[in-house]
Design an enzyme around this catalytic site. Structure first.
Site, short mmCIF file in Angstrom:
data_model
loop_
_atom_site.label_atom_id
_atom_site.label_comp_id
_atom_site.label_asym_id
_atom_site.label_seq_id
_atom_site.Cartn_x
_atom_site.Cartn_y
_atom_site.Cartn_z
N THR A 18 1.10 -1.22 -0.01
CA THR A 18 -0.03 0.06 0.05
C THR A 18 0.92 1.30 -0.08
OG1 THR A 18 -1.80 -1.04 1.21
CG2 THR A 18 -1.82 1.25 1.39
N LYS A 38 8.39 -6.60 -7.87
CA LYS A 38 8.37 -7.60 -6.50
C LYS A 38 9.06 -8.90 -6.81
CE LYS A 38 5.13 -9.29 -2.76
NZ LYS A 38 5.96 -8.35 -1.83
N ASP A 55 -0.02 -7.93 -5.04
CA ASP A 55 0.88 -6.89 -4.75
C ASP A 55 1.60 -6.36 -5.92
OD1 ASP A 55 0.13 -7.08 -2.25
OD2 ASP A 55 1.75 -8.11 -1.32
N GLU A 117 10.44 -4.25 -4.20
CA GLU A 117 9.66 -4.61 -2.71
C GLU A 117 9.94 -5.87 -2.12
OE1 GLU A 117 5.21 -5.40 -1.06
OE2 GLU A 117 5.44 -4.07 -2.75
N GLY A 118 10.30 -6.18 -0.98
CA GLY A 118 10.52 -7.20 -0.34
C GLY A 118 9.41 -7.96 0.01
N GLY A 120 7.40 -9.53 3.64
CA GLY A 120 7.65 -9.79 5.05
C GLY A 120 8.50 -9.04 5.46
N PRO A 206 -2.77 7.44 7.89
CA PRO A 206 -3.76 6.95 8.80
C PRO A 206 -4.56 5.81 8.13
CG PRO A 206 -4.83 8.64 7.45
CD PRO A 206 -3.37 8.60 7.13
#
Length: 226
Positions: A18, A38, A55, A117-118, A120, A206
């Site tokens: 996100t 990814k 993702d 992006e990794g 976990g 938020p």
């Protein structure tokens, strides 16, 4: 601002993708070309085109440079389990050199802003010998850390930052993703993180009813990466 970053999380399910999509959207809004990748994804769905990960698709949606899915997410596994276990069940071994070569193909596309992006947290295993952190080291990318703000986040964030530094990589910035808005002493927790992490906070996101990339981007400050 560096043209490429490795984006890591303090844990799984803390909104790393996100935030990554929001960062890519913010870069697009600033007039930059973008590319997200990814390298390893577990928890993929069967489609007519093959295994697809939500993702990875979210990163593709925010990328202005287009690559075939298999180049964005070269290793996709169906079960939503740790990557090394998913690979083992699929009869293969994930090797840092292979992943690094795939990600170099992404990096040489020359986007103004690239995110790798990794999966976990920082020390998620790739195999019996290697972890995803070894890929970040092989690529020598500065790191953006997504902190899932909930009870225990200070410990998770500081341990992650210490491991990143121990691996010889630069923590370029961090994002506070408030996944539990009922977190006790929220402001004090965020202040403690800001005091101790030693890197700029790129934004406080938020809990959003709809975590669309453009809504997330409105809470992020990409210029602080400079």
């Amino acid at each position: 601002m560096h043209p490429a970053y490795f984006i890591a999380g303090t844990d799984t399910d803390i909104g790393k993708t996100t935030i990554a999509a929001g960062l890519l959207q913010a870069a697009r809004a600033a007039g930059l070309t973008t590319l997200g990748a990814k390298p390893v994804a577990s928890g993929c769905d069967h489609t007519a085109a093959g295994l697809r990960n939500a993702d990875a698709l979210a990163l593709i949606e925010q990328s202005t440079l287009r690559l075939p899915y298999e180049q964005v997410n070269p290793f996709a596994f169906e079960p939503a389990i740790a990557p090394h276990l998913a690979a083992l069940e699929a009869g293969m071994t994930l090797e840092v050199e292979t992943l690094a070569a795939a990600m170099h193909h992404v990096l040489v596309q020359g986007a103004d802003f690239t995110l790798i992006e990794g999966a976990g947290g920082w020390r998620v295993p790739l195999s019996a010998q290697a972890a995803l952190s070894d890929l970040a080291v092989a690529l020598q990318l500065p790191v953006i850390l997504v902190v899932g703000v909930r009870l225990g986040c200070i410990n998770h964030a500081l341990l992650s930052a210490e491991a990143i530094a121990r691996d010889g990589l630069h923590l370029a910035g961090w994002v506070a993703n408030v996944i539990d808005p009922q977190t006790s002493r929220l402001e004090e927790n965020l202040a403690s993180l800001a005091d101790r992490l030693g890197a700029p906070c790129l934004g406080r996101v938020p809990r959003l009813q709809q975590a669309r990339a453009r809504d997330v981007a409105g809470h992020l400050h990409l210029h602080l990466l400079a």
